[in-house]
Write a protein that holds these residues in place. Structure first.
Motif, PDB file in Angstrom:
ATOM      1  N   PHE B 532      47.636  38.384  98.678  1.00  0.00           N
ATOM      2  CA  PHE B 532      47.006  38.882  97.449  1.00  0.00           C
ATOM      3  C   PHE B 532      48.052  39.149  96.383  1.00  0.00           C
ATOM      4  CE2 PHE B 532      47.388  43.617  97.003  1.00  0.00           C
ATOM      5  CZ  PHE B 532      48.378  43.772  97.947  1.00  0.00           C
ATOM      6  N   CYS B 537      45.520  43.671  91.674  1.00  0.00           N
ATOM      7  CA  CYS B 537      44.651  44.486  92.531  1.00  0.00           C
ATOM      8  C   CYS B 537      44.318  45.825  91.884  1.00  0.00           C
ATOM      9  CB  CYS B 537      45.368  44.705  93.857  1.00  0.00           C
ATOM     10  SG  CYS B 537      44.557  45.871  94.934  1.00  0.00           S
ATOM     11  N   THR B 538      43.045  46.189  91.949  1.00  0.00           N
ATOM     12  CA  THR B 538      42.612  47.453  91.358  1.00  0.00           C
ATOM     13  C   THR B 538      42.462  48.541  92.419  1.00  0.00           C
ATOM     14  OG1 THR B 538      40.325  46.838  91.654  1.00  0.00           O
ATOM     15  CG2 THR B 538      41.323  46.275  89.546  1.00  0.00           C
ATOM     16  N   GLN B 539      42.862  48.239  93.640  1.00  0.00           N
ATOM     17  CA  GLN B 539      42.742  49.182  94.769  1.00  0.00           C
ATOM     18  C   GLN B 539      41.298  49.597  95.031  1.00  0.00           C
ATOM     19  OE1 GLN B 539      45.484  52.423  94.105  1.00  0.00           O
ATOM     20  NE2 GLN B 539      47.134  51.169  94.939  1.00  0.00           N
ATOM     21  N   CYS B 540      40.388  48.649  94.843  1.00  0.00           N
ATOM     22  CA  CYS B 540      38.973  49.000  95.038  1.00  0.00           C
ATOM     23  C   CYS B 540      38.638  49.171  96.513  1.00  0.00           C
ATOM     24  CB  CYS B 540      38.084  47.927  94.435  1.00  0.00           C
ATOM     25  SG  CYS B 540      38.100  46.401  95.403  1.00  0.00           S
ATOM     26  N   LYS B 541      39.481  48.663  97.403  1.00  0.00           N
ATOM     27  CA  LYS B 541      39.328  48.796  98.857  1.00  0.00           C
ATOM     28  C   LYS B 541      38.214  47.952  99.459  1.00  0.00           C
ATOM     29  CE  LYS B 541      40.886  53.566  98.871  1.00  0.00           C
ATOM     30  NZ  LYS B 541      42.175  53.103  98.355  1.00  0.00           N
ATOM     31  N   ARG B 542      37.597  47.093  98.646  1.00  0.00           N
ATOM     32  CA  ARG B 542      36.501  46.325  99.247  1.00  0.00           C
ATOM     33  C   ARG B 542      36.988  45.409 100.352  1.00  0.00           C
ATOM     34  NH1 ARG B 542      32.605  44.060  94.808  1.00  0.00           N
ATOM     35  NH2 ARG B 542      32.066  42.734  96.573  1.00  0.00           N
ATOM     36  N   CYS B 543      38.144  44.835 100.188  1.00  0.00           N
ATOM     37  CA  CYS B 543      38.652  43.942 101.239  1.00  0.00           C
ATOM     38  C   CYS B 543      38.905  44.718 102.526  1.00  0.00           C
ATOM     39  CB  CYS B 543      39.907  43.226 100.773  1.00  0.00           C
ATOM     40  SG  CYS B 543      41.214  44.323 100.196  1.00  0.00           S
ATOM     41  N   PRO B 560      46.162  47.150  99.662  1.00  0.00           N
ATOM     42  CA  PRO B 560      45.824  46.536 100.954  1.00  0.00           C
ATOM     43  C   PRO B 560      47.067  45.992 101.643  1.00  0.00           C
ATOM     44  CG  PRO B 560      45.005  45.196  99.122  1.00  0.00           C
ATOM     45  CD  PRO B 560      45.466  46.497  98.545  1.00  0.00           C
ATOM     46  N   CYS B 577      36.649  40.371  96.942  1.00  0.00           N
ATOM     47  CA  CYS B 577      37.531  40.881  95.890  1.00  0.00           C
ATOM     48  C   CYS B 577      36.944  40.663  94.495  1.00  0.00           C
ATOM     49  CB  CYS B 577      38.900  40.210  95.994  1.00  0.00           C
ATOM     50  SG  CYS B 577      40.033  40.840  94.735  1.00  0.00           S
ATOM     51  N   PRO B 578      36.646  41.744  93.794  1.00  0.00           N
ATOM     52  CA  PRO B 578      36.009  41.599  92.482  1.00  0.00           C
ATOM     53  C   PRO B 578      36.954  41.019  91.436  1.00  0.00           C
ATOM     54  CG  PRO B 578      36.424  43.912  92.967  1.00  0.00           C
ATOM     55  CD  PRO B 578      36.823  43.155  94.186  1.00  0.00           C
ATOM     56  N   VAL B 579      38.262  41.181  91.664  1.00  0.00           N
ATOM     57  CA  VAL B 579      39.183  40.622  90.671  1.00  0.00           C
ATOM     58  C   VAL B 579      39.852  39.343  91.169  1.00  0.00           C
ATOM     59  CG1 VAL B 579      39.587  42.730  89.365  1.00  0.00           C
ATOM     60  CG2 VAL B 579      40.915  42.308  91.439  1.00  0.00           C
ATOM     61  N   VAL B 581      41.963  38.366  93.562  1.00  0.00           N
ATOM     62  CA  VAL B 581      43.413  38.210  93.721  1.00  0.00           C
ATOM     63  C   VAL B 581      43.786  37.765  95.137  1.00  0.00           C
ATOM     64  CG1 VAL B 581      44.032  39.805  91.889  1.00  0.00           C
ATOM     65  CG2 VAL B 581      43.720  40.679  94.213  1.00  0.00           C
ATOM     66  N   ILE B 582      42.755  37.607  96.010  1.00  0.00           N
ATOM     67  CA  ILE B 582      43.060  37.194  97.384  1.00  0.00           C
ATOM     68  C   ILE B 582      42.844  35.690  97.528  1.00  0.00           C
ATOM     69  CG2 ILE B 582      42.458  37.512  99.817  1.00  0.00           C
ATOM     70  CD1 ILE B 582      41.392  40.274  99.067  1.00  0.00           C
TER      71      ILE B 582
HETATM   72  S1  SF4 Z   1      39.334  43.664  97.103  1.00  0.00           S
HETATM   73 FE1  SF4 Z   1      40.869  42.847  95.675  1.00  0.00          FE
HETATM   74  S2  SF4 Z   1      41.104  44.449  94.137  1.00  0.00           S
HETATM   75 FE2  SF4 Z   1      40.042  45.386  95.845  1.00  0.00          FE
HETATM   76  S3  SF4 Z   1      41.702  46.285  97.057  1.00  0.00           S
HETATM   77 FE3  SF4 Z   1      41.333  44.252  97.896  1.00  0.00          FE
HETATM   78  S4  SF4 Z   1      42.796  42.935  96.828  1.00  0.00           S
HETATM   79 FE4  SF4 Z   1      42.679  44.828  95.652  1.00  0.00          FE
END
Ligand code: SF4
Ligand code: SF4
Ligand code: SF4
Ligand code: SF4
Lengths: 197, 742
Positions: B532, B537-543, B560, B577-579, B581-582
């Protein structure tokens, strides 16, 4: 005693093929296969369970095993290969020996007539056997049945399928007295057999 | 980015492709639209000559990114395996000529050719955004398996692991090895003729383990912490109070079961009369008797009649009961009734069952032998067991249909197995900033994993660890950690033997995979892994939350932290990942996104709609291929794109597709839920969930929600898939074209 093994053991010791009873897995295939199934009070499956539940009187004085026509449907289908037909006859026979057959049991009565007819001369006298069957349950009924069967009788006579002279004694095997002696001996042996409980 | 890549396109004319398609046109599409540097055609690309042609171009350095147009990506994989380059495939055979009618009708010819041209454009776009997977440097080989649980399954697994040349360490909670198996007088026979109870294998097994220097044993021990990933698990064992640390390649969880407490069932008089015991209680009595007559506990009288009651508190939906069958208890009761019959045939032994279940190869034979030994089997339902000087069993005989009261010297209750799977990570108290909850969870956990998704393995139903029992046995939702034995599902020792062996093999495989950075099932051999872009990364933690395998932890800065060896390469994180980056080297939001945008979109008045089908490559894509093999026709308006798992579908692809003019979108994934077929357990479920939210987006765009449809498809649904495509085409005809065409 209920659900103890005593009656099962008695059946194993005294009834033809009785040692198979414990192997029934209660699938009900025999009960479903028997053409007379719906008319039995206790189809074979149930009889086997009753034996295992120790219901001695109920089983031996039952009408059920007398219903078997030896069609062998059940044997052909039983997944556990129980010789069901033979067990049914074995139970009927054992009940007869013990004198537990229900009164006026029709199969039992006819079986006796058949035996009496056959054992006299070593040959079945069909005419006499037929008539004795008609009159088995009383004179009036015998007349009625005979009248009903008149046409068939005449037809059989014409096509030489029936000899009216047979009524006067009929044919027999060569050595009738020898046969009688053999049968006497056999029944002595049978009578000497003890019921093993 | 694409500039430095050397792109080559290879178009096959075999298998009837040249008869049905205009190859010149395909070549020009690859050259002009696909912008490929080298474009070649071949009569039979998969034969040795065709393959050498490609290999020669690779070897001479002329190409390093290749697009092969011919059969499906699932076909001829042996011929087309070029490890050193990135590769995409355009499916002209199963995906075009086999699903389109052969016809002189110019309209049909035209739409079929358009389909093929688009697949070329898509595959060219895809390969441009790929790179060749390179080693991550995370690899390490530790030929040492940690076995948690020293019962039958654990010991067996350790022995098997060791036979294959690997070291094993067993962590056992109690003070002795052997677990439940060591409490048995005899065991259910595992070999033909399946006639008699046999000497338990456990005694020998314990000896084997104790005398083996390559198997380490920790008694009175538990897991304090497990961190790391396959190939480099670092475990802290609380060994009788002292922490012992070690590095392990993989882990087998064989924590077994706890006997269901029959005391919870007041109607069975367990605990009220000493002459009512459970199956383990009977084993104890048999061990005491040691071949002599078994005596009843109340007064030491030799048992003359014994009743076994099956399914006690099991296979029942009643409150507090177990809803499932424990799978061994009918066999066990027959075995135990034989203890009596073998010692003295005069003893009356009755098994009361509602349905007798004798699983396994020898089950039926064992049952027959029980019958031959004179055990009475009665189909009946027990309503009550009444304590007294003799215990009375009240039951309904279900064959003779009558109520029975029967006295017995001893009653044995067949209770079930409760899995020792530790804490339920989905329902336990959250540990975020809660030291107390953390302490409680730690106490209950059996593995104590240092995973962001929880301390133990996720459970599926009834408290057993989640592992697909048909398709992917032993594979759990934690890569490199395998559950085996009754913690995975209820079972007897014959099955546990198989389980232990299977898990041992899996554990070894995990070690070897980790050593070279390869993925485990189902993408076994895959060398790609997700990475990633930290800046985005916005640190949303979805991943970290959505990864079905708990592969992603968090680093100190709460970003992450991917663990390559824990990852199965499903791409669910990428879909989440909403943005965006992965990405993987060879699979990213770009490879798919650019491919779907590469199609030549007809304008609104052309009457030629376009349908995008994102198909899971595990089941849906093969089903589509098979629809082709069986020559089923479907609409020429569809464009199919295989995806690793529906979970990897990022909603950006949906909005990109709608914005670029697709009129309908179909998603096909595996079955989700309790009876899931999803090869990545939760991927399909996540995708369905995400798509259920897409309705709002469609509404905002003023688009009908019928335009996006999600299906659960099995590999056998070969007649269903063409219908779904055709239905979508019909739907579009009804609701009209997508107004967003340019
Ligand atoms: S889903 Fe994307 S934005 Fe959210 S924590 Fe994981 S890498 Fe970062
Ligand atoms: S078919 Fe055979 S096994 Fe089945 S109930 Fe009848 S006797 Fe028993
Ligand atoms: S042989 Fe007798 S018991 Fe068996 S199916 Fe025929 S009639 Fe019934
Ligand atoms: S690819 Fe799948 S297994 Fe790997 S980190 Fe992403 S979600 Fe987890």
């Amino acid at each position: 005693m209920k659900y103890r093994n005593n009656f099962l053991r008695e059946v194993e010791a005294n009834v033809e093929e009785g040692e198979w009873v414990k192997r029934c897995m209660q699938c009900g295939v025999c009960a479903g296969s028997c053409p007379l199934g719906p008319h039995w009070e206790h189809p074979p499956q149930e009889i086997f369970m009753m034996i295992r539940a120790g219901k001695r009187e109920e089983v031996l004085s039952s009408d059920s095993m007398w219903m078997c026509t030896s069609c062998y449907n059940c044997i052909a289908r039983c997944p556990r290969e129980l010789p069901i037909t033979h067990i049914m006859h074995g139970l009927a026979h054992y009940a007869t020996r013990l004198g537990l057959v229900p009164e006026n049991q029709q199969t039992n009565k006819f079986a006796q007539k058949f035996w009496d007819n056959l054992s006299k001369k070593g040959r079945v006298n069909e005419l006499k056997l037929g008539l004795s069957l008609y009159f088995m349950n009383g004179f009036m009924e015998g007349i009625k049945t005979s009248l009903k069967m008149q046409k068939i009788g005449l037809g059989m006579w014409k096509t030489k399928r029936m000899d009216p002279m047979e009524i006067l004694g009929g044919h027999g095997c060569e050595d009738t007295s020898g046969l009688q002696a053999m049968l006497k001996k056999a029944s002595e042996i049978e009578a000497a057999k003890k019921v093993k409980v | 980015m694409a500039a430095t890549k050397k792109l080559g396109a290879y178009i096959c004319k075999g298998c009837g492709i040249a008869d049905r398609l205009d190859i010149k046109q395909l070549v020009s599409t690859a050259t002009r639209d696909g912008k490929m540097n080298v474009v070649k055609e071949h009569d039979f690309l998969c034969n040795s000559e065709g393959v050498s042609m490609i290999q020669a171009d690779i070897d001479s350095g002329e190409v390093d990114h290749i697009m092969i147009a011919g059969c499906s990506k699932r076909a001829k994989t042996d011929a087309f395996s070029f490890d050193s380059v990135a590769m995409s495939r355009a499916n002209l055979r199963e995906g075009v000529i086999w699903v389109r009618p052969e016809s002189d009708d110019s309209e049909i010819e035209e739409t079929t050719q358009e389909m093929a041209d688009d697949y070329i454009r898509m595959a060219c776009a895809e390969v441009k955004f790929m790179t060749v997977p390179a080693s991550s440097g995370e690899q390490g080989r530790t030929p040492h398996v940690l076995v948690v649980g020293g019962g039958f399954t654990g010991l067996k697994a350790a022995v098997e692991v060791n036979k294959a040349g690997y070291e094993a360490t067993i962590v056992e909670k109690s003070g002795a090895l052997g677990g439940t198996a060591a409490q048995l007088y005899k065991s259910i026979p595992g070999r033909s003729p399946f006639a008699d109870p046999q000497q338990p294998e456990i005694i020998d097994l314990i000896k084997q383990v104790e005398s083996n220097s390559k198997i380490n044993v920790h008694l009175n021990s538990s897991m304090d912490n497990i961190g790391g990933a396959p190939g480099r698990f670092n475990a802290d064992i609380n060994a009788d109070g002292n922490i012992v640390s070690g590095i392990f390649g993989s882990i087998i969880q064989a924590t077994g079961f706890t006997n269901y407490d029959a005391g919870q069932l007041p109607e069975f008089a367990y605990g009220k009369s000493p002459d009512v015991v459970d199956q383990l209680g009977l084993e104890m009595l048999a061990k005491e008797a040691n071949g002599g007559a078994i005596k009843r506990p109340s007064d030491g009288k030799e048992v003359e009649n014994v009743v076994f009651v099956q399914c006690v508190g099991q296979r029942s939906e009643k409150e507090g009961h177990l809803s499932y069958c424990s799978g061994h208890c009918c066999l066990t009761s027959v075995k135990q009734a034989m203890y009596f019959k073998d010692q003295n045939p005069e003893v009356d032994a009755m098994v009361l069952y509602t349905e007798l279940r004798m699983p396994g190869a020898g089950g039926e034979d064992f049952y027959r032998n029980g019958q031959n030994k004179g055990i009475t089997f009665t189909k009946g339902e027990v309503s009550e067991v009444v304590p007294g000087s003799n215990v009375t069993v009240k039951f309904q005989d279900l064959i003779l249909n009558e109520a029975v009261e029967l006295e017995a010297d001893l009653v044995v209750l067949a209770t079930g197995m409760v899995a020792n799977s530790g804490v339920n990570v989905e329902t336990c108290a959250s540990e975020d900033d809660d030291a107390e909850a953390a302490a409680v969870n730690k106490e209950q956990a059996v593995l104590n994993l240092d995973y962001r998704q929880g301390r133990d393995m996720p459970q599926l139903v009834n408290g057993f660890t989640d592992s697909h029992f048909i398709c992917f046995p032993y594979e759990t939702r934690r890569t490199g950690i395998y559950s085996a034995g009754p913690v995975r599902r209820p079972m007897d020792m014959v099955q546990a033997t198989e389980d232990a062996t299977g898990a041992a093999l899996k554990a070894i495989q995990a070690i070897e995979n980790a050593a070279i950075g390869r993925a485990a099932h189902p993408r076994s051999g895959d060398l790609s892994f997700p990475s990633f872009r930290k800046e985005g990364c916005t640190q949303c933690k979805r991943c970290t939350v959505e990864c079905p395998f708990g592969a992603i932890n968090e680093d100190e800065q709460r970003y992450p932290l991917f663990n390559e060896a824990r990852c199965r390469r499903c791409g669910t994180c990428m879909g989440a990942c909403p943005v965006r980056v992965i990405s993987f080297e060879n699979y990213s939001t770009d490879t798919v996104g650019q491919a779907l945008k590469a199609v030549d979109m007809p304008d609104e008045f052309d009457e030629k709609p376009r349908i995008l089908l994102l198909a899971c490559e595990n089941d849906a894509y093969p089903a589509l291929d098979m629809a082709g093999m069986t020559r089923q026709e479907y609409s020429a308006f569809v464009r199919i794109m295989p995806v690793r798992c529906l979970g990897s579908v990022n909603t950006i692809w949906i909005s990109d597709a709608l914005n670029s003019g697709y009129d309908g979108i179909i998603l096909m994934g595996c079955q989700k839920g309790e009876n899931y077929q999803c090869h990545f357990v939760k991927g399909s479920e996540m995708a369905h969930y995400r798509m259920s939210k897409i309705g709002d987006t469609l509404e905002q765009l003023n688009l009908e929600k019928e335009r996006v449809q999600t299906y659960e498809i099995a590999i056998t649904d070969i007649h269903k898939v063409p219908k779904i495509i055709n239905d979508m085409a019909a739907t579009i005809e009804e609701i009209g074209m997508n107004p967003f065409k340019f």
